[in-house]
Design a protein around this motif. Structure first.
Motif, mmCIF file in Angstrom:
data_model
loop_
_atom_site.group_PDB
_atom_site.id
_atom_site.type_symbol
_atom_site.label_atom_id
_atom_site.label_comp_id
_atom_site.label_asym_id
_atom_site.label_seq_id
_atom_site.Cartn_x
_atom_site.Cartn_y
_atom_site.Cartn_z
ATOM 1 N N GLY A 8 1.339 -4.496 5.484
ATOM 2 C CA GLY A 8 1.796 -4.123 4.161
ATOM 3 C C GLY A 8 0.950 -5.137 3.446
ATOM 4 N N SER A 17 9.970 -5.357 -1.617
ATOM 5 C CA SER A 17 8.792 -5.002 -0.596
ATOM 6 C C SER A 17 8.333 -6.544 -0.131
ATOM 7 C CB SER A 17 7.588 -4.656 -1.552
ATOM 8 O OG SER A 17 7.236 -5.342 -2.491
ATOM 9 N N ARG A 27 4.977 -7.466 -1.733
ATOM 10 C CA ARG A 27 3.851 -6.559 -1.228
ATOM 11 C C ARG A 27 3.304 -5.585 -2.420
ATOM 12 N NH1 ARG A 27 5.960 -3.909 3.973
ATOM 13 N NH2 ARG A 27 3.946 -2.974 4.235
ATOM 14 N N ILE A 28 4.329 -5.193 -3.148
ATOM 15 C CA ILE A 28 4.061 -4.356 -4.417
ATOM 16 C C ILE A 28 3.745 -5.226 -5.510
ATOM 17 C CG2 ILE A 28 4.807 -2.433 -5.672
ATOM 18 C CD1 ILE A 28 6.289 -1.363 -3.176
ATOM 19 N N ASP A 46 6.369 2.911 4.164
ATOM 20 C CA ASP A 46 7.826 2.176 3.725
ATOM 21 C C ASP A 46 7.385 1.557 2.289
ATOM 22 O OD1 ASP A 46 5.585 0.489 4.684
ATOM 23 O OD2 ASP A 46 6.705 -1.637 4.496
ATOM 24 N N ILE A 47 6.347 1.503 1.840
ATOM 25 C CA ILE A 47 5.788 1.075 0.421
ATOM 26 C C ILE A 47 6.012 2.118 -0.484
ATOM 27 C CG2 ILE A 47 3.721 0.663 -1.086
ATOM 28 C CD1 ILE A 47 4.506 -1.561 0.415
ATOM 29 N N ILE A 95 9.887 2.525 -0.938
ATOM 30 C CA ILE A 95 10.191 1.465 -1.953
ATOM 31 C C ILE A 95 9.952 1.776 -3.305
ATOM 32 C CG2 ILE A 95 9.894 -0.993 -2.676
ATOM 33 C CD1 ILE A 95 9.685 -1.419 0.348
#
Length: 355
Positions: free
Chosen positions: A51, A83, A86-87, A279-280, A283
């Motif tokens: 990710g 995240s 990650r985002i 998953d991203i 979220i």
């Protein structure tokens, strides 16, 4: 003896090879151990790989500080937190990336952008979506939000997906739209012929033409100048938006028409959304909904504050009998032949059966 020496040499060579192999295995085990020790790092690295950091542009036409902008900032914070970084949402208010239409086209092409879009705009892609912004459709925002949870709405989302559009979140309440004009307007007769700035979509144009005004599509960012130069005689929008563009500094008559209760969507291109890990995406959806609920409370507070500030700054506020306006806009429901036959009745039935 020569033979014996040869055998001894062979034996020593074999022993040496065994020792080297053992050392190698030890190193390998150590390495594995270190690798395991650093697997967590590697997993974090893979966490950045599995990710990796996903940079996504968030585009909207509203000004910094408005409830929509506060929503976007909250979304950015929540998405980064949930995240584990990650985002990364990059915010572009004030139509910095272009008009709504331009940015939606960028999204459809697969760009890493999510843009705020009204359902009146989305009706260009799926006509039935426009009914969510029809005048005097519902009594409150909860009814509108309920409609976005129905099977009927799920069908809309699927149709939009076919057009390359993915609705990421639906829980943004934009506000109740009222009318701000240069002269007093409390009846359709007083509105007749006035040039009213509206968004460039058929729902808004049809609504104000049905009420007797000369609907004048103009970019929101140009509204203040348009009012100053007399290109338009007034505008309509939720109060925090009207304050955000300083329209009340020019037009000082506010009619509480409440002609539209407005919720909006945030959309991305399906081509881009499909490149993101599940998953991203999850979220993004969850934090978008959460940010929408957060901003709704802000909107309620700010609407009250703006009303008080308008009155302090000399804006005349008029309670309006909305029934004559409601009667005139009934024709709007007949103005879109591309709608599914019986759409209005279907919506009313959904609302009547609301749990």
């Amino acid at each position: 003896m020569k033979m014996s020496k040869k055998w001894m040499f062979a034996l020593l060579s074999i022993m040496l090879l065994v020792m080297v192999a053992a050392c190698s295995q030890g190193t390998s085990e150590e390495s594995t151990s270190t690798s395991d020790g650093s697997t967590e790092e590697s997993t974090e690295s893979e966490g950045t790989t599995d990710g990796e950091t996903y940079e996504i542009n968030i585009a909207y036409g509203n000004q910094p500080g408005e409830p929509v902008d506060q929503l976007a900032n909250k979304w950015k914070e929540l998405a980064a937190e949930k995240s584990d970084g990650r985002i990364e949402l990059k915010l572009y208010p004030s139509s910095q990336l272009g008009s709504e239409k331009d940015v939606v086209e960028q999204a459809q092409m697969g760009n890493n952008v999510i843009v705020m879009a009204g359902y009146d705009f989305l009706m260009d892609y799926v006509p039935d979506a426009g009914i969510l912004t029809a005048p005097y459709l519902v009594d409150d925002f909860d009814e509108l939000l309920y409609l976005t949870e129905t099977d009927w709405f799920e069908g809309l989302k699927n149709d939009l997906n076919d057009q390359g559009i993915d609705i990421v979140t639906t829980r943004t309440v934009y506000g109740e739209r009222h009318l701000l004009t240069n002269e007093k307007v409390t009846t359709p007769e007083e509105l007749n012929g006035l040039k009213i700035r509206v968004p460039n979509n058929q729902m808004s144009i049809q609504t104000f033409e049905a009420m007797g005004a000369a609907a004048t599509p103009t970019p929101l960012g140009d509204l203040y100048t348009s009012l100053q130069q007399g290109l338009v005689d007034g505008a309509e929008n939720p109060l925090p938006v009207l304050q955000g563009v300083k329209a009340h500094e020019v037009s000082q008559h506010l009619a509480l028409t409440g002609h539209q209760k407005f919720i909006i969507s945030w959309i991305g291109g399906t081509r881009f959304i499909e490149t993101l890990p599940e998953d991203i995406v999850q979220i993004l959806r969850e934090t978008g909904d959460e940010a929408g609920d957060y901003a709704r409370a802000i909107l309620d507070e700010e609407t009250e504050t703006v009303m008080a500030e308008f009155q302090e700054q000399g804006v005349e506020v008029y309670e309006v009998d909305v029934e004559p306006f409601k009667e005139l806009v009934q024709s709007v429901y007949e103005a879109f032949p591309s709608w599914t036959p019986g759409l209005y009745e279907e919506i009313q039935e959904l609302l009547e059966n609301r749990p």
